[in-house]
Write an enzyme that holds these catalytic residues in place. Structure first.
Site, PDB file in Angstrom:
ATOM      1  N   ASP A 136      43.910  41.788  44.162  1.00  0.00           N
ATOM      2  CA  ASP A 136      43.074  40.959  43.309  1.00  0.00           C
ATOM      3  C   ASP A 136      41.612  41.216  43.635  1.00  0.00           C
ATOM      4  O   ASP A 136      41.223  41.200  44.807  1.00  0.00           O
ATOM      5  CB  ASP A 136      43.417  39.483  43.515  1.00  0.00           C
ATOM      6  CG  ASP A 136      42.785  38.617  42.430  1.00  0.00           C
ATOM      7  OD1 ASP A 136      42.735  39.067  41.279  1.00  0.00           O
ATOM      8  OD2 ASP A 136      42.334  37.501  42.748  1.00  0.00           O
ATOM      9  N   TYR A 138      37.282  40.594  42.564  1.00  0.00           N
ATOM     10  CA  TYR A 138      36.356  39.442  42.540  1.00  0.00           C
ATOM     11  C   TYR A 138      35.106  39.923  41.835  1.00  0.00           C
ATOM     12  O   TYR A 138      34.020  39.917  42.386  1.00  0.00           O
ATOM     13  CB  TYR A 138      36.094  39.078  44.006  1.00  0.00           C
ATOM     14  CG  TYR A 138      35.339  37.808  44.299  1.00  0.00           C
ATOM     15  CD1 TYR A 138      35.823  36.565  43.894  1.00  0.00           C
ATOM     16  CD2 TYR A 138      34.162  37.837  45.048  1.00  0.00           C
ATOM     17  CE1 TYR A 138      35.152  35.400  44.215  1.00  0.00           C
ATOM     18  CE2 TYR A 138      33.487  36.672  45.362  1.00  0.00           C
ATOM     19  CZ  TYR A 138      33.995  35.462  44.948  1.00  0.00           C
ATOM     20  OH  TYR A 138      33.325  34.300  45.273  1.00  0.00           O
ATOM     21  N   HIS A 143      31.247  34.176  38.305  1.00  0.00           N
ATOM     22  CA  HIS A 143      32.218  33.480  39.155  1.00  0.00           C
ATOM     23  C   HIS A 143      31.778  33.525  40.620  1.00  0.00           C
ATOM     24  O   HIS A 143      31.756  32.497  41.309  1.00  0.00           O
ATOM     25  CB  HIS A 143      33.599  34.101  38.983  1.00  0.00           C
ATOM     26  CG  HIS A 143      34.641  33.548  39.925  1.00  0.00           C
ATOM     27  ND1 HIS A 143      35.120  32.261  39.826  1.00  0.00           N
ATOM     28  CD2 HIS A 143      35.279  34.108  40.988  1.00  0.00           C
ATOM     29  CE1 HIS A 143      36.013  32.050  40.783  1.00  0.00           C
ATOM     30  NE2 HIS A 143      36.132  33.150  41.507  1.00  0.00           N
ATOM     31  N   GLU A 209      43.121  30.731  37.793  1.00  0.00           N
ATOM     32  CA  GLU A 209      42.017  31.657  37.576  1.00  0.00           C
ATOM     33  C   GLU A 209      42.336  32.512  36.356  1.00  0.00           C
ATOM     34  O   GLU A 209      43.402  33.137  36.292  1.00  0.00           O
ATOM     35  CB  GLU A 209      41.787  32.554  38.813  1.00  0.00           C
ATOM     36  CG  GLU A 209      41.218  31.779  39.998  1.00  0.00           C
ATOM     37  CD  GLU A 209      40.815  32.659  41.183  1.00  0.00           C
ATOM     38  OE1 GLU A 209      41.271  33.830  41.241  1.00  0.00           O
ATOM     39  OE2 GLU A 209      40.047  32.170  42.028  1.00  0.00           O
ATOM     40  N   GLU A 211      42.283  35.687  34.474  1.00  0.00           N
ATOM     41  CA  GLU A 211      42.072  37.091  34.850  1.00  0.00           C
ATOM     42  C   GLU A 211      42.815  38.013  33.888  1.00  0.00           C
ATOM     43  O   GLU A 211      43.692  37.580  33.143  1.00  0.00           O
ATOM     44  CB  GLU A 211      42.578  37.367  36.281  1.00  0.00           C
ATOM     45  CG  GLU A 211      41.874  36.526  37.336  1.00  0.00           C
ATOM     46  CD  GLU A 211      42.022  37.059  38.757  1.00  0.00           C
ATOM     47  OE1 GLU A 211      42.305  38.277  38.913  1.00  0.00           O
ATOM     48  OE2 GLU A 211      41.874  36.266  39.689  1.00  0.00           O
ATOM     49  N   ASP A 243      45.803  33.845  38.484  1.00  0.00           N
ATOM     50  CA  ASP A 243      45.837  33.915  39.951  1.00  0.00           C
ATOM     51  C   ASP A 243      45.746  32.487  40.491  1.00  0.00           C
ATOM     52  O   ASP A 243      44.676  32.003  40.853  1.00  0.00           O
ATOM     53  CB  ASP A 243      44.657  34.776  40.425  1.00  0.00           C
ATOM     54  CG  ASP A 243      44.538  34.824  41.933  1.00  0.00           C
ATOM     55  OD1 ASP A 243      45.565  34.700  42.609  1.00  0.00           O
ATOM     56  OD2 ASP A 243      43.403  34.972  42.423  1.00  0.00           O
ATOM     57  N   ARG A 247      42.646  25.649  46.633  1.00  0.00           N
ATOM     58  CA  ARG A 247      41.277  25.712  47.165  1.00  0.00           C
ATOM     59  C   ARG A 247      41.136  25.084  48.540  1.00  0.00           C
ATOM     60  O   ARG A 247      40.311  25.539  49.349  1.00  0.00           O
ATOM     61  CB  ARG A 247      40.307  25.025  46.194  1.00  0.00           C
ATOM     62  CG  ARG A 247      40.268  25.629  44.808  1.00  0.00           C
ATOM     63  CD  ARG A 247      39.887  27.091  44.821  1.00  0.00           C
ATOM     64  NE  ARG A 247      39.869  27.643  43.464  1.00  0.00           N
ATOM     65  CZ  ARG A 247      39.811  28.933  43.202  1.00  0.00           C
ATOM     66  NH1 ARG A 247      39.790  29.817  44.181  1.00  0.00           N
ATOM     67  NH2 ARG A 247      39.807  29.355  41.954  1.00  0.00           N
ATOM     68  N   GLN A 250      42.519  27.529  50.984  1.00  0.00           N
ATOM     69  CA  GLN A 250      41.593  28.670  51.006  1.00  0.00           C
ATOM     70  C   GLN A 250      40.354  28.377  51.857  1.00  0.00           C
ATOM     71  O   GLN A 250      39.926  29.207  52.665  1.00  0.00           O
ATOM     72  CB  GLN A 250      41.173  28.986  49.563  1.00  0.00           C
ATOM     73  CG  GLN A 250      40.359  30.265  49.401  1.00  0.00           C
ATOM     74  CD  GLN A 250      40.074  30.575  47.924  1.00  0.00           C
ATOM     75  OE1 GLN A 250      40.494  29.849  47.027  1.00  0.00           O
ATOM     76  NE2 GLN A 250      39.369  31.658  47.678  1.00  0.00           N
ATOM     77  N   TYR A 254      40.025  31.123  54.901  1.00  0.00           N
ATOM     78  CA  TYR A 254      39.503  32.403  54.399  1.00  0.00           C
ATOM     79  C   TYR A 254      38.518  33.103  55.327  1.00  0.00           C
ATOM     80  O   TYR A 254      38.286  34.310  55.185  1.00  0.00           O
ATOM     81  CB  TYR A 254      38.922  32.264  52.991  1.00  0.00           C
ATOM     82  CG  TYR A 254      37.470  31.846  52.887  1.00  0.00           C
ATOM     83  CD1 TYR A 254      37.101  30.530  53.058  1.00  0.00           C
ATOM     84  CD2 TYR A 254      36.481  32.779  52.607  1.00  0.00           C
ATOM     85  CE1 TYR A 254      35.774  30.140  52.950  1.00  0.00           C
ATOM     86  CE2 TYR A 254      35.153  32.400  52.500  1.00  0.00           C
ATOM     87  CZ  TYR A 254      34.794  31.082  52.676  1.00  0.00           C
ATOM     88  OH  TYR A 254      33.490  30.715  52.575  1.00  0.00           O
ATOM     89  N   LYS A 263      46.553  32.038  48.081  1.00  0.00           N
ATOM     90  CA  LYS A 263      46.688  32.828  46.864  1.00  0.00           C
ATOM     91  C   LYS A 263      48.085  33.413  46.680  1.00  0.00           C
ATOM     92  O   LYS A 263      48.453  33.779  45.577  1.00  0.00           O
ATOM     93  CB  LYS A 263      45.701  34.008  46.919  1.00  0.00           C
ATOM     94  CG  LYS A 263      44.248  33.600  46.998  1.00  0.00           C
ATOM     95  CD  LYS A 263      43.728  33.246  45.633  1.00  0.00           C
ATOM     96  CE  LYS A 263      42.221  33.207  45.609  1.00  0.00           C
ATOM     97  NZ  LYS A 263      41.719  33.139  44.243  1.00  0.00           N
ATOM     98  N   THR A 267      51.636  34.228  41.325  1.00  0.00           N
ATOM     99  CA  THR A 267      50.702  34.844  40.376  1.00  0.00           C
ATOM    100  C   THR A 267      51.476  35.063  39.087  1.00  0.00           C
ATOM    101  O   THR A 267      52.560  35.658  39.117  1.00  0.00           O
ATOM    102  CB  THR A 267      50.193  36.207  40.903  1.00  0.00           C
ATOM    103  OG1 THR A 267      49.634  36.018  42.206  1.00  0.00           O
ATOM    104  CG2 THR A 267      49.146  36.809  39.981  1.00  0.00           C
ATOM    105  N   THR A 360      38.486  36.470  38.671  1.00  0.00           N
ATOM    106  CA  THR A 360      38.251  35.390  37.711  1.00  0.00           C
ATOM    107  C   THR A 360      37.158  35.783  36.724  1.00  0.00           C
ATOM    108  O   THR A 360      36.096  36.257  37.125  1.00  0.00           O
ATOM    109  CB  THR A 360      37.823  34.114  38.451  1.00  0.00           C
ATOM    110  OG1 THR A 360      38.775  33.848  39.467  1.00  0.00           O
ATOM    111  CG2 THR A 360      37.726  32.933  37.504  1.00  0.00           C
ATOM    112  N   GLU A 374      35.182  25.729  39.198  1.00  0.00           N
ATOM    113  CA  GLU A 374      33.879  25.827  38.532  1.00  0.00           C
ATOM    114  C   GLU A 374      33.723  24.799  37.408  1.00  0.00           C
ATOM    115  O   GLU A 374      32.666  24.184  37.262  1.00  0.00           O
ATOM    116  CB  GLU A 374      33.696  27.235  37.952  1.00  0.00           C
ATOM    117  CG  GLU A 374      33.668  28.330  38.992  1.00  0.00           C
ATOM    118  CD  GLU A 374      33.918  29.692  38.369  1.00  0.00           C
ATOM    119  OE1 GLU A 374      35.093  30.098  38.270  1.00  0.00           O
ATOM    120  OE2 GLU A 374      32.943  30.331  37.960  1.00  0.00           O
TER     121      GLU A 374
HETATM  122 MN    MN Z   1      41.558  35.832  41.708  1.00  0.00          MN
END
Ligand code: MN
Length: 429
Positions: A136, A138, A143, A209, A211, A243, A247, A250, A254, A263, A267, A360, A374
Site C-alpha cells: 500500500d 501513500y 491526504h 480509505e 484507494e 484499505d 487509527r 495505528q 506505527y 492495516k 483489505t 488514500t 480526515e
Molecule cells: Mn492506505
C-alpha cells in the site's frame, strides 16, 4: 484492435443501461460462481456476466489462443494474466466481437443463453486473483498533508522525504477480500491519551480509505528493475480498493516501523478488474512534481487517470446511504508507474497477482477527503446520518461502499462497487 474495442459507437445486442458501469467498451474481467457452479472467470456486460469457462468450452477462444481454454478453467485470473498483454487484448477483442450488435454466435449455441450470460444479480462475486503480495502506497499529497497536520506539525505536515519517495509499506495478501465479504472490527493494542499503559481492546476508531488498486500481470526477476515506462507492461488493470484502518491501533504501533496490525486485518477490492486498455481514453496529466524526482522516477506522457471516486456510508439499521466523499484519482502526486518503478528499484521482484494500493485518494476540499480520519478531523467534526445518529469513525453494523467511474466521449467506464459491513469484534473469553 484495442481502439476498436473502445469505439464509442459500439453497441451490444444485450440491453445495457445508459448509466451502466459496464458497457461493451469496458469488458472488465472477474471471477464469479452461481448457486450450482464453481468459481470461474467472467466478464461484466450491463446487468449480465459472460461465463468465460462456458464460452471456452464451446471452442470460441481456440483460434484466439489455445491456452485460453485452460486459463478460463481456473478459479482465478492468474493463469490468464500469465499469458501476457497480446493475449489479454486478443481475448478482449473476441469477447467484444461476441457481444457486439448483430453477432448471433452465442445465441446459436446449444447451451442456453441464460447459462452463458447469467444475470449479475444472481451470481456471487469471488476474489478475481490469487493475491501474491500486497503493498500500500501513500501518494496523495492532500491526504499526507491532512494526516501530517493532525498527528505531526500543522505548519510542516509533509516529512522531508515525501516528495522524493513514493512512500509505501508491505501489507498482508492473506486478508484481501472481495466486495461483499464482511469482517470483524479488529482487536488490538491501544494506548489511551490519559493512561500510561496500553490495553488490548476492540478498535474504537475504525476507518476506511478510498484507494485504487493496480494488479500485476507480468513478473520481473530478482534484481531486475523497471522504469515508469516499463511498468506499464506489468499492469493488467485496476480495481477499487478499501484499505480498512484502525487509527487507534495505528497511532500506538506505527513508530518506528510503520503500520502493522492497524492495516493488515482486512483489505477489500471490487470484483471487476478494469483493463488498462479500457481505461486508455481516461488517461490524463497528473500534478506537477516539484522538486523534480530522481531520474529513475522520471516519466513522460499521460500516466494518471481521470476517475471519479466516491464513498457512501449506510448506518446500522438504516435504509439510506449518504455520500461522504467525492474525489478523483487524477489528484495523486505519484502515479502507479512511479510506484512500481520505486518498488522494484532495489531489485525486489513483481509477481503475477501482486496488488498495489494507490494510497488514500483525497482532494483539496473536505467533501473530497478519502477517510473518516480526515472527513471528521479525527472525530472532532462527526458526520450526521439521516437517522439522527453521528459518526466520528465507523460503528458496528455500518456499511461502507466505494464506487468509481470515468466518462469519455459519452462512454462510462466504471468499476461497480466495493462494499462491506463492519461486524462486532470477536472477543476471547
Ligand atoms: Mn492506505
Amino acid at each position: 484492435m484495442t481502439l476498436e474495442c473502445n469505439d464509442p459507437r459500439l453497441k451490444s445486442w444485450l440491453p445495457v443501461a445508459k448509466d451502466s458501469d459496464f458497457p461493451i467498451q469496458n469488458l472488465p474481467f472477474g471471477v464469479f460462481r452461481t448457486a450450482t457452479s464453481s468459481p470461474r472467470p467472467g466478464v461484466a456486460i450491463g446487468e449480465h456476466v459472460l461465463d468465460l469457462r462456458a464460452v471456452a468450452g464451446l471452442g470460441l477462444f481456440r483460434d484466439v489462443d489455445a491456452r485460453l481454454d485452460d486459463a478460463f478453467s481456473a478459479p482465478n485470473l492468474n493463469a490468464f494474466l500469465a499469458l501476457g498483454r497480446p493475449v489479454w487484448r486478443a481475448a478482449r477483442a473476441r469477447i467484444s466481437e461476441l457481444l457486439r450488435e448483430g453477432n448471433t454466435t452465442l445465441r446459436e449455441q446449444k447451451v442456453a443463453i441464460e447459462t452463458l450470460l447469467p444475470r449479475m444479480a444472481e451470481v456471487t462475486s469471488c476474489l478475481p486473483i490469487a493475491v501474491k503480495s500486497y503493498v500500500d502506497f501513500y501518494s496523495s499529497e492532500e491526504h499526507a498533508t491532512n494526516v501530517g497536520k493532525m498527528v505531526r506539525d500543522p505548519n510542516n505536515p509533509l516529512l522531508p522525504n515525501w516528495k522524493h519517495i513514493p512512500i509505501g509499506y508491505n501489507g498482508r495478501a492473506s486478508s484481501v477480500v472481495v466486495s461483499g465479504v464482511d469482517f470483524h472490527r479488529p482487536m488490538g493494542q491501544i494506548k489511551l491519551p490519559n493512561e500510561e499503559a496500553p490495553l488490548f481492546a476492540p478498535s474504537k476508531s475504525l476507518d476506511f480509505e478510498v484507494e485504487v488498486g493496480s494488479i500485476v500481470g507480468k513478473e520481473t526477476r530478482l534484481g531486475e528493475w523497471v522504469s515508469p515506462e516499463q511498468a506499464e507492461e506489468h499492469i493488467f488493470g485496476l480495481v477499487l480498493l478499501n484499505d480498512w484502518s484502525a487509527r487507534d491501533i495505528q497511532t500506538w504501533e506505527y513508530v518506528p516501523l510503520g503500520p502493522f496490525n492497524a492495516k493488515s486485518f482486512c483489505t477489500s477490492i471490487s470484483p471487476w478488474v478494469v483493463t488498462l486498455d479500457a481505461l486508455a481514453p481516461l488517461r490524463t496529466q497528473g500534478p506537477a512534481q516539484n522538486p523534480p524526482v530522481l531520474p529513475y522516477l522520471r516519466f513522460e506522457g499521460l500516466k494518471s487517470f481521470d476517475l471519479n471516486l466516491e464513498a457512501w456510508l449506510k448506518g446500522r439499521g438504516s435504509a439510506d446511504e449518504i455520500r461522504i466523499c467525492a474525489t478523483n484519482f487524477k489528484h495523486m502526486y505519484f502515479n502507479m508507474h512511479q510506484q512500481l518503478a520505486h518498488m522494484t528499484s532495489n531489485g525486489a521482484p513483481l509477481e503475477i497477482g501482486d496488488l498495489y494500493g494507490s494510497g488514500t485518494v483525497s482532494g483539496k476540499t473536505p467533501d473530497s477527503f478519502g477517510s473518516m480520519l480526515e472527513i471528521t478531523w479525527r472525530g472532532t467534526q462527526p458526520v450526521s446520518l439521516p437517522d439522527g445518529t453521528q459518526r466520528g469513525f465507523l460503528g458496528d453494523g455500518d456499511t461502507l461502499t466505494l464506487r468509481g467511474y470515468g466518462v469519455h466521449d459519452g462512454v462510462r467506464i466504471g468499476f461497480g462497487e466495493v462494499k462491506a459491513t463492519v461486524l462486532p469484534a470477536l472477543q476471547r473469553s
